[in-house]
Design a protein around this motif. Structure first.
Motif, PDB file in Angstrom:
ATOM      1  N   SER A  20       0.836  -1.188   0.000  1.00 32.63           N
ATOM      2  CA  SER A  20       0.000   0.000   0.000  1.00 32.63           C
ATOM      3  C   SER A  20       0.870   1.237   0.000  1.00 32.63           C
ATOM      4  CB  SER A  20      -0.897  -0.011   1.237  1.00 32.63           C
ATOM      5  OG  SER A  20      -1.694   1.133   1.266  1.00 32.63           O
ATOM      6  N   VAL A  21       0.380   2.286  -0.625  1.00 29.36           N
ATOM      7  CA  VAL A  21       1.127   3.532  -0.676  1.00 29.36           C
ATOM      8  C   VAL A  21       0.343   4.603   0.051  1.00 29.36           C
ATOM      9  CG1 VAL A  21       2.148   2.909  -2.884  1.00 29.36           C
ATOM     10  CG2 VAL A  21       0.084   4.260  -2.851  1.00 29.36           C
ATOM     11  N   PHE A  38     -15.696   7.165   0.572  1.00 29.56           N
ATOM     12  CA  PHE A  38     -15.881   5.717   0.486  1.00 29.56           C
ATOM     13  C   PHE A  38     -14.624   4.979   0.932  1.00 29.56           C
ATOM     14  CE2 PHE A  38     -14.849   2.025  -2.180  1.00 29.56           C
ATOM     15  CZ  PHE A  38     -15.804   1.128  -1.722  1.00 29.56           C
ATOM     16  N   LEU A  39     -13.466   5.427   0.442  1.00 31.84           N
ATOM     17  CA  LEU A  39     -12.214   4.749   0.780  1.00 31.84           C
ATOM     18  C   LEU A  39     -11.924   4.840   2.269  1.00 31.84           C
ATOM     19  CD1 LEU A  39      -9.952   5.859  -2.223  1.00 31.84           C
ATOM     20  CD2 LEU A  39     -11.114   3.675  -1.911  1.00 31.84           C
ATOM     21  N   PRO A 224      -4.876  11.456  -8.878  1.00 32.74           N
ATOM     22  CA  PRO A 224      -3.766  11.727  -7.965  1.00 32.74           C
ATOM     23  C   PRO A 224      -2.429  11.332  -8.583  1.00 32.74           C
ATOM     24  CG  PRO A 224      -5.056   9.837  -7.219  1.00 32.74           C
ATOM     25  CD  PRO A 224      -5.832  10.485  -8.317  1.00 32.74           C
ATOM     26  N   ASP A 225      -1.347  11.822  -8.004  1.00 32.36           N
ATOM     27  CA  ASP A 225      -0.025  11.631  -8.588  1.00 32.36           C
ATOM     28  C   ASP A 225       0.374  10.171  -8.721  1.00 32.36           C
ATOM     29  OD1 ASP A 225       0.286  14.348  -8.776  1.00 32.36           O
ATOM     30  OD2 ASP A 225       1.288  14.545  -6.819  1.00 32.36           O
ATOM     31  N   PHE A 285      -8.280   1.981  -7.298  1.00 31.02           N
ATOM     32  CA  PHE A 285      -8.615   2.876  -6.187  1.00 31.02           C
ATOM     33  C   PHE A 285      -7.361   3.500  -5.575  1.00 31.02           C
ATOM     34  CE2 PHE A 285     -12.367   0.182  -6.531  1.00 31.02           C
ATOM     35  CZ  PHE A 285     -13.377   1.125  -6.470  1.00 31.02           C
ATOM     36  N   TYR A 286      -6.338   3.681  -6.416  1.00 30.59           N
ATOM     37  CA  TYR A 286      -5.124   4.408  -6.039  1.00 30.59           C
ATOM     38  C   TYR A 286      -4.434   3.805  -4.815  1.00 30.59           C
ATOM     39  CZ  TYR A 286      -7.822   7.510  -9.007  1.00 30.59           C
ATOM     40  OH  TYR A 286      -8.589   8.014 -10.030  1.00 30.59           O
ATOM     41  N   ASN A 287      -4.473   2.477  -4.714  1.00 37.25           N
ATOM     42  CA  ASN A 287      -3.763   1.728  -3.664  1.00 37.25           C
ATOM     43  C   ASN A 287      -4.235   2.095  -2.263  1.00 37.25           C
ATOM     44  OD1 ASN A 287      -2.269   0.978  -5.953  1.00 37.25           O
ATOM     45  ND2 ASN A 287      -0.702   2.505  -5.541  1.00 37.25           N
TER      46      ASN A 287
END
Length: 351
Positions: A20-21, A38-39, A224-225, A285-287
């Motif tokens: 995970s980041v 949500f996340l 996101p980046d 979901f961007y990790n």
């Protein structure tokens, strides 16, 4: 879709974890509000953070190596007559895992992030999984074509003139080496040009510039980046597709060689394909959905185990036996009757 990530690690298919980041606050602010809520609520309800997720996943990823080695062993026993190039393809998954380690170390040391958060390192490492699955598919395709051509000509599959890749390891080993060099170049070129943590893989090939997205309007916001670039997504999706094709080839191979146990390998590889899909959902979901990390690890471990069992059943069905199995049976029952000994004693008594 690496046997160890996604399609592989794992996939990919396939052991290397997708840690995970931590997205920066500025990146998180660029997420739609409903997605961000949500996340956050999802992880809160599960009561799991990235550190806990990685701690749970670690043993699963580590232990998955042993059943994968067993899978390679049973797949390659002489009685199976597995095309040599197919064995090379599946074995290359180990190369992907080991080459991912320095990439992950570089991401952590240089930028303080996980491999999944640095697109140029992530894409270069994952390209090795694409190479692995591609080698497997090419070798399987060549062997299948030879068998099916013989059958369509009215001959038996056993009489087929097999390609060099089915009889010798060298052709696919050479192809693997060439493709590995090309994958290495995708990491070497940015490495010598002072890359940043979010330098895009392949220079952001096919990406839509952020300023163009901003000018479109319609409520569209830049990602996101740490979002995967288009090229990096292509690597992931192609690995999943290749692995699915390889599973289909296992099913077809069962028909041409007349051994349905090969169809069991298709089912045995299914958890590994699911592992690769899990990794892609994680990136979608961007990790940020931490629970997907141990889930992918579990699927990888289960998939490697089911693949090993399937390969073992293939070997047994083809007449493979092991001396160690006979010795183990004798150890468990040292007082078992030995027909040969009884016959020898009877002969001596008769004299």
């Amino acid at each position: 879709v690496h046997a160890f990530t996604s399609a592989g690690i794992g996939r990919t298919s396939s052991m290397a974890a997708k840690p995970s980041v931590h997205i920066s606050s500025s990146s998180m602010n660029s997420l739609p509000t409903n997605t961000l809520s949500f996340l956050e609520s999802f992880n809160d309800q599960l009561n799991i953070d990235s550190s806990t997720a990685e701690a749970i996943a670690g043993p699963f990823f580590g232990s998955s190596l042993f059943p994968y080695l067993a899978f390679l062993y049973f797949l390659n026993v002489e009685e199976n007559k597995t095309p040599k190039g197919v064995t090379v393809g599946f074995a290359c998954c180990l190369l992907f895992v080991f080459l991912s380690i320095p990439a992950a170390i570089a991401a952590k040391v240089l930028y303080g992030v996980s491999l999944a958060d640095s697109d140029w390192l992530h894409g270069s490492a994952e390209s090795m999984l694409t190479v692995t699955n591609l080698i497997t598919c090419v070798a399987f395709r060549q062997a299948l074509n030879a068998k099916e051509k013989a059958i369509s000509s009215g001959e038996s599959a056993a009489s087929a003139v097999m390609p060099k890749s089915a009889l010798n390891y060298q052709p696919m080993v050479v192809l693997t080496a060439i493709l590995t060099v090309l994958a290495g170049i995708t990491a070497f070129v940015p490495a010598i040009n002072n890359p940043t943590v979010h330098t895009p893989y392949l220079g952001g090939l096919m990406d839509i510039p952020a300023n163009v997205i901003s000018n479109i309007g319609w409520g569209i916001q830049p990602e996101p980046d740490n979002a995967l670039t288009v090229a990096c997504w292509i690597i992931h999706v192609s690995s999943l597709i290749e692995f699915l094709v390889a599973m289909g080839f296992c099913w077809r191979w069962a028909d041409v060689v007349g051994n349905d146990k090969w169809k069991g390998l298709t089912w045995g590889l299914l958890p590994l394909h699911s592992s690769g899909i899990t990794a892609c959902v994680y990136h979608t979901f961007y990790n940020q959905i931490a629970i997907l990390v141990p889930l992918q690890a579990l699927l990888t471990c289960v998939g490697n185990t089911t693949a090993a069992i399937a390969a073992y059943r293939i070997a047994i069905s083809n007449g493979w036996t092991a001396d160690w199995a006979d010795r183990f049976t004798g150890f468990l029952n040292p007082f078992q009757d030995d027909e040969a000994d009884r016959m020898a004693l009877a002969a001596v008594g008769g004299d």
